[in-house]
Design a protein around this motif. Structure first.
Motif, mmCIF file in Angstrom:
data_model
loop_
_atom_site.group_PDB
_atom_site.id
_atom_site.type_symbol
_atom_site.label_atom_id
_atom_site.label_comp_id
_atom_site.label_asym_id
_atom_site.label_seq_id
_atom_site.Cartn_x
_atom_site.Cartn_y
_atom_site.Cartn_z
ATOM 1 N N ALA A 144 0.823 -1.205 0.000
ATOM 2 C CA ALA A 144 0.000 0.000 0.000
ATOM 3 C C ALA A 144 0.860 1.258 0.000
ATOM 4 O O ALA A 144 0.576 2.222 -0.726
ATOM 5 N N VAL A 145 1.915 1.260 0.809
ATOM 6 C CA VAL A 145 2.797 2.427 0.873
ATOM 7 C C VAL A 145 3.518 2.627 -0.464
ATOM 8 O O VAL A 145 3.668 3.762 -0.936
ATOM 9 N N SER A 146 3.937 1.541 -1.078
ATOM 10 C CA SER A 146 4.570 1.637 -2.393
ATOM 11 C C SER A 146 3.600 2.226 -3.416
ATOM 12 O O SER A 146 3.987 3.036 -4.264
ATOM 13 N N TYR A 147 2.337 1.818 -3.317
ATOM 14 C CA TYR A 147 1.299 2.363 -4.200
ATOM 15 C C TYR A 147 1.124 3.861 -3.969
ATOM 16 O O TYR A 147 1.041 4.650 -4.919
ATOM 17 N N LEU A 148 1.089 4.287 -2.715
ATOM 18 C CA LEU A 148 0.930 5.709 -2.394
ATOM 19 C C LEU A 148 2.086 6.532 -2.953
ATOM 20 O O LEU A 148 1.891 7.593 -3.540
ATOM 21 N N HIS A 149 3.292 6.025 -2.777
ATOM 22 C CA HIS A 149 4.473 6.767 -3.205
ATOM 23 C C HIS A 149 4.655 6.760 -4.720
ATOM 24 O O HIS A 149 5.408 7.581 -5.252
ATOM 25 N N SER A 150 3.972 5.839 -5.404
ATOM 26 C CA SER A 150 4.111 5.750 -6.857
ATOM 27 C C SER A 150 3.138 6.662 -7.602
ATOM 28 O O SER A 150 3.175 6.724 -8.836
ATOM 29 N N GLN A 151 2.281 7.378 -6.867
ATOM 30 C CA GLN A 151 1.352 8.293 -7.513
ATOM 31 C C GLN A 151 2.108 9.436 -8.186
ATOM 32 O O GLN A 151 3.237 9.757 -7.821
ATOM 33 N N ARG A 152 1.465 10.038 -9.170
ATOM 34 C CA ARG A 152 2.115 11.137 -9.893
ATOM 35 C C ARG A 152 2.603 12.208 -8.920
ATOM 36 O O ARG A 152 3.719 12.735 -9.047
ATOM 37 N N ASN A 153 1.764 12.538 -7.958
ATOM 38 C CA ASN A 153 2.173 13.369 -6.822
ATOM 39 C C ASN A 153 2.178 12.443 -5.606
ATOM 40 O O ASN A 153 1.114 12.115 -5.089
ATOM 41 N N PRO A 154 3.349 11.958 -5.185
ATOM 42 C CA PRO A 154 3.405 10.964 -4.105
ATOM 43 C C PRO A 154 2.584 11.367 -2.886
ATOM 44 O O PRO A 154 2.615 12.511 -2.446
ATOM 45 N N VAL A 155 1.825 10.407 -2.370
ATOM 46 C CA VAL A 155 1.001 10.626 -1.181
ATOM 47 C C VAL A 155 1.757 10.085 0.025
ATOM 48 O O VAL A 155 2.150 8.917 0.045
ATOM 49 N N ILE A 156 1.963 10.929 1.025
ATOM 50 C CA ILE A 156 2.675 10.538 2.247
ATOM 51 C C ILE A 156 1.646 10.305 3.347
ATOM 52 O O ILE A 156 0.822 11.176 3.619
ATOM 53 N N HIS A 157 1.696 9.145 3.982
ATOM 54 C CA HIS A 157 0.717 8.834 5.025
ATOM 55 C C HIS A 157 0.947 9.684 6.266
ATOM 56 O O HIS A 157 0.012 10.218 6.845
ATOM 57 N N ARG A 158 2.184 9.782 6.708
ATOM 58 C CA ARG A 158 2.613 10.634 7.824
ATOM 59 C C ARG A 158 2.386 10.059 9.221
ATOM 60 O O ARG A 158 2.863 10.619 10.193
ATOM 61 N N ASP A 159 1.638 8.975 9.354
ATOM 62 C CA ASP A 159 1.400 8.471 10.707
ATOM 63 C C ASP A 159 1.257 6.947 10.714
ATOM 64 O O ASP A 159 0.312 6.403 11.275
ATOM 65 N N ILE A 160 2.204 6.256 10.091
ATOM 66 C CA ILE A 160 2.188 4.791 10.101
ATOM 67 C C ILE A 160 2.668 4.299 11.461
ATOM 68 O O ILE A 160 3.743 4.670 11.924
ATOM 69 N N ASN A 161 1.859 3.496 12.108
ATOM 70 C CA ASN A 161 2.214 2.882 13.381
ATOM 71 C C ASN A 161 1.242 1.737 13.631
ATOM 72 O O ASN A 161 0.220 1.624 12.948
ATOM 73 N N PRO A 162 1.512 0.838 14.578
ATOM 74 C CA PRO A 162 0.661 -0.343 14.775
ATOM 75 C C PRO A 162 -0.811 -0.033 15.023
ATOM 76 O O PRO A 162 -1.680 -0.800 14.598
ATOM 77 N N SER A 163 -1.114 1.078 15.685
ATOM 78 C CA SER A 163 -2.516 1.389 15.975
ATOM 79 C C SER A 163 -3.284 1.821 14.733
ATOM 80 O O SER A 163 -4.522 1.837 14.736
ATOM 81 N N ASN A 164 -2.586 2.150 13.655
ATOM 82 C CA ASN A 164 -3.239 2.552 12.402
ATOM 83 C C ASN A 164 -3.219 1.446 11.359
ATOM 84 O O ASN A 164 -3.422 1.702 10.171
ATOM 85 N N ILE A 165 -2.979 0.223 11.813
ATOM 86 C CA ILE A 165 -3.025 -0.940 10.921
ATOM 87 C C ILE A 165 -4.031 -1.928 11.504
ATOM 88 O O ILE A 165 -3.858 -2.404 12.626
ATOM 89 N N ILE A 166 -5.081 -2.223 10.745
ATOM 90 C CA ILE A 166 -6.152 -3.105 11.203
ATOM 91 C C ILE A 166 -6.074 -4.431 10.455
ATOM 92 O O ILE A 166 -5.852 -4.470 9.247
#
Length: 371
Positions: A108-130
């Motif tokens: 998913a992160v690779s997909y976000l960063h591969s966008q024409r304008n890379p999308v940065i999540h900014r808050d990846i941590n265990p509580s934000n992964i379901i």
């Protein structure tokens, strides 16, 4: 009410036109113009993203002349990794299990960063992964609309989660490498059971004492191979230039070192929230303030009783070719003329806008095949 964020209220809501459909509604009350614009911008950006390991955003809208702004999102029932690893023996996962859980997140992160304008999540941590019942982890709670503010007493927590934020985030700067730091910190926590030392504290001690206080994961526990600990430590470098060039490169390094380990399956999650359901479809009702009724306990129980379907990791592509109708008089198949195709599409659109469109669609297709 599911929870409260930095200026946000998050609700579990249901569609009045389809009571079994649950969604997440994020509300921000009385934002100033800058905050409102950032919130709406985040909604617009996320609405365009489509990946099985990302939480879907369906709509973003405002009410009362911008006094309240809303974001309607996919509801994903399941446990977050923060809760899961705390319940695990020694509060840590094995390397094969961690790789299995984090594989979709890396994708998913690779997909976000591969966008024409890379999308940065900014808050990846265990509580934000379901982790839903499908066992394919999903990344939630983007922080696109967050920015550092020196006037906030607790601005660092508003910017990112302590221990997972890269040094540049505290300067109001982000790039794809920022997410890479957070990914490595998440691996660190899942493998050791300990949240890594926060980047600000690392910098402070490095300046004052000349020593980085971050202990390598393989030095915290012998369960982590030395080479894997080195990869994680490199990805958590205080200098973004010294990290891996991409999430994909980081993943390949981990996979190569862990090739001798087999990926173990994820056992059943033992918790009170045993209803791991992924709400895939967009709401069927019209846009607007229609999602205001939170489900009652009785409604929630009905949802929990419904059989769940696991998500296929490699879905089979549907056959989109036009059907060949059978002429009832001659018994022979005939082709569909272009004009008929336009008529079919028009009729399908009308059926799809109906609350009972599945039944209507079935009947209509049956008529096409046997007339």
């Amino acid at each position: 009410l599911l929870g409260k964020g930095e200026g946000d209220l998050v609700y579990l809501v249901r569609d009045r036109w389809a009571a079994h459909d649950l969604f997440v509604l994020k509300e921000r009350i009385n934002p100033d113009k800058q905050v409102r614009d950032r919130f709406l911008f985040e909604g617009v950006v996320l609405k365009q993203l489509h990946h099985p390991a990302l939480q879907r955003v369906y709509r973003v809208f405002e009410e009362n002349a911008g006094y309240r702004v809303y974001m309607l999102m996919q509801y994903i029932a399941g446990q977050d990794l923060e809760t899961m690893h705390r319940q695990w023996p020694n509060r840590s996962f094995s390397l094969p299990l961690t790789l299995s859980l984090m594989r979709p997140i890396i994708e998913a992160v690779s997909y976000l960063h591969s966008q024409r304008n890379p999308v940065i999540h900014r808050d990846i941590n265990p509580s934000n992964i379901i982790v839903p019942r499908s066992k394919r982890s999903v990344l939630v709670n983007f922080g696109i609309d967050r920015e550092y503010s020196t006037t906030e007493a607790f601005s660092p927590s508003f910017l990112c989660s302590p221990g997972y934020g890269a040094p540049e985030q505290y300067k109001g700067q982000t790039n794809p490498s920022t997410d890479l730091y957070a990914l490595a910190a998440t691996f660190y926590t899942l493998l050791t059971g300990i949240v890594p030392t926060d980047a600000r504290q690392r910098i402070a001690q490095l300046v004052n004492r000349g020593v980085d206080p971050l202990i390598r994961a393989d030095e915290v526990t012998s369960a982590v191979p030395t080479a894997v600990g080195e990869v994680i430590h490199s990805a958590m470098s205080l200098s973004s230039d010294e990290r891996f060039s991409s999430a994909t490169e980081f993943w390949r390094a981990l996979q190569g070192l862990a090739s001798s380990h087999s990926i173990e399956s994820i056992g059943p999650v033992t918790s009170n929230e045993d209803t791991e359901e992924v709400q895939e479809g967009a709401p069927a009702s019209p846009a607007g303030a229609r999602f205001i009724a939170s489900p009652s306990d009785e409604d929630a129980e009905k949802v929990q009783e419904q059989p769940q379907e696991e998500v296929l990791e490699s879905p089979v592509e549907p056959d989109l070719s036009w059907p060949t109708p059978i002429d009832r008089t001659t018994g022979e198949r005939r082709s569909i003329e272009p004009a008929e195709r336009v008529s079919i599409l028009s009729t399908l659109n009308r059926h799809l806008s109906s609350p009972s469109y599945f039944t209507r669609l079935h009947n209509y297709v049956s008529c096409l095949l046997y007339t």
